[in-house]
Design an enzyme around this catalytic site. Structure first.
Site, PDB file in Angstrom:
ATOM      1  N   SER A 257      38.461  48.761  32.543  1.00 31.64           N
ATOM      2  CA  SER A 257      38.322  47.687  33.498  1.00 31.64           C
ATOM      3  C   SER A 257      37.512  47.649  34.465  1.00 31.64           C
ATOM      4  CB  SER A 257      39.760  47.354  33.952  1.00 31.64           C
ATOM      5  OG  SER A 257      40.137  48.507  34.248  1.00 31.64           O
TER       6      SER A 257
ATOM      7  N   ASP B  32      47.386  46.288  43.586  1.00 33.61           N
ATOM      8  CA  ASP B  32      46.084  46.823  42.796  1.00 33.61           C
ATOM      9  C   ASP B  32      45.296  47.573  43.831  1.00 33.61           C
ATOM     10  OD1 ASP B  32      43.932  47.569  41.250  1.00 33.61           O
ATOM     11  OD2 ASP B  32      43.549  45.462  40.556  1.00 33.61           O
TER      12      ASP B  32
ATOM     13  N   HIS C 226      41.267  48.567  41.273  1.00 38.12           N
ATOM     14  CA  HIS C 226      40.154  47.705  41.157  1.00 38.12           C
ATOM     15  C   HIS C 226      39.471  47.337  42.329  1.00 38.12           C
ATOM     16  CE1 HIS C 226      42.451  47.510  37.351  1.00 38.12           C
ATOM     17  NE2 HIS C 226      41.188  47.832  36.744  1.00 38.12           N
TER      18      HIS C 226
END
Length: 439
Positions: free
Chosen positions: A157, A407, A410
């Site tokens: 990702s 998160d 990311h």
């Protein structure tokens, strides 16, 4: 009555010399100046370098043309690349090239602006290397260099994060068309830029080598086969001109590792009768197999390919992932405030070592070029750039919750990950000029 001098009516020679001397000097002075102008003297060279430890940095331009071959000195200076590894984040009033509403390719969980993040100060920083300058991203230059070529991002990702950042910056001058999508969460996608006949794709492969990902219905660990690349992406290698590899975080999960038909060992596999071997050596083997396979398939047959390895991107969890303050920072770290150490440093070290080892073997693969895109430290210093609770829309609309998923891995888009693509473009510009000189 005075005494008369016998020389009263005569001019003494010494007196005459004194009268004429100023006029002679006035006449000689401009002549001396003219000679100095036409024939300047050579100055002695100082034995001391006034700028110790400073290397000449030449920034190539993608539009440069060379009417003659450069001298050895010029070529040596040109080959010294800018070191973007070390530096600091400084304020930048210009901000990003795009915003969360102007680009339709951002994954929902990284679109921090549209999800209600109000502290937008994280958008106004730029990376300033210690000994050189990092130019602002030039979308037109990127597209011009990549004209008629295919660029593929391969990995997890984080590869997707970097890809979507690039697409958003390029879309400010040329809109891409999504021409292919497949797999869960659109893990395999391809865009086309009609203006320059460029394809940009993303290929999900969190290990680069062949792997079986853990699932809810099967074993709770991954299986990695370190001798073979993942053909889900490698099967398309013949159509790729440049590959950006980006992996890392999936190697932290429980896994069993295979070499040939034998089990090499495992990482965090209680209950299984396998030797614990950690993941650093395995991480290096995955890159070794991948770079070797790319070089052999493409680098030796006259079909050139360029490979970029984006180094490990650290996370910034402070405590539990489901606490409101899991990554609460709103400013970058200052120099010395956060050190690159432990797992982050080791993951980066493994990648850089494998890239350098691959470079050492490029003589037998003349069509193969590889470079490490060293973003680990500059990313480590940006704890403010993650979505945090804004991976979900307006997480505090009904008040601050005790538990909220965060998160801290990311990156918000726009955000620090845009800098990765600034550096990517500088590598491409250098490679492009090297190719021009070889024609």
């Amino acid at each position: 009555m005075g005494i008369s001098s016998p020389f009263k009516d005569q001019t003494h020679p010494y007196t005459l010399f004194k009268k004429l001397l100023p006029y002679a000097l006035y006449a000689l002075f401009p002549i001396a100046l003219l000679r100095l102008y036409l024939h300047p003297p050579s100055l002695p060279q100082s034995p001391i370098d006034p700028l110790p430890n400073v290397n000449p940095i030449i920034f190539p331009s993608s539009s440069s043309s060379f009417s003659s071959s450069p001298s050895h000195e010029e070529e040596s200076a040109y080959e010294i690349p800018c070191d973007y590894t070390n530096g600091k984040w400084v304020r930048d009033k210009l901000g990003p090239l795009y915003n969360g509403t102007s680009c339709g390719t951002i994954k929902d969980g990284q679109n921090c602006i549209s999800h209600g993040r109000s502290d937008l100060g994280y958008l106004y920083w730029r990376w300033k290397p210690d000994k050189c300058q990092l130019p602002r991203f030039e979308p037109k230059t990127f597209l011009q260099i990549l004209r008629n070529k295919n660029l593929a991002f391969v990995g997890d990702s984080m590869a997707r994060n970097q890809l979507e950042s690039l697409l958003c910056m390029l879309a400010t001058v040329s809109t891409p068309d999504l021409v292919y999508r497949d797999g869960e969460d659109n893990k395999f996608r391809r865009w086309h830029f009609p203006s320059h006949n460029i394809s940009v794709s993303i290929h999900w492969s969190p290990f680069l080598v062949r792997g079986i990902e853990k699932s809810n219905s099967g074993p709770n660990y991954n299986k990695l086969y370190l001798d073979y690349v993942d053909e889900r992406w490698a099967g398309d290698m013949d159509r790729m001109d440049m590959i950006v590899l980006s992996i890392g975080h999936w190697f932290l999960h429980p896994a069993v590792f295979y070499e040939g038909d034998s089990v090499l060992g495992c990482h965090y596999c209680p209950g299984l009768n396998h030797t614990e071997v950690g993941f650093y050596e395995v991480f290096g083997k995955a890159f070794r197999t991948t770079l070797k396979t790319i070089a052999e398939r493409r680098g030796a047959n006259g079909n050139p390919i360029d490979v970029i390895v984006t180094t490990f991107s650290p996370s910034h969890f402070e405590g539990d992932w489901d606490k409101a303050g899991a990554c609460p920072k709103t400013r970058p770290f200052k120099e010395g405030e956060k050190l690159l150490e432990g797992m982050d440093a080791d993951m980066r070290r493994v990648e850089v070592e494998e890239v350098e080892a691959a470079k050492a073997n490029t003589e037998q693969f003349p069509g193969f070029r590889v470079e490490a895109l060293d973003v680990t430290k500059l990313s480590l210093m940006r704890p403010d750039g993650h979505p945090g609770p804004y991976m979900h829309p307006f997480p505090f609309a009904n008040g601050v919750k005790d538990r909220v998923q965060n998160d801290c891995v990311h990156w918000c888009l726009p955000g620090p990950v845009d800098t990765w693509n600034q550096i990517l473009l500088e590598v491409m510009k250098r490679w492009d000029d090297q190719s021009r000189r070889q024609v």
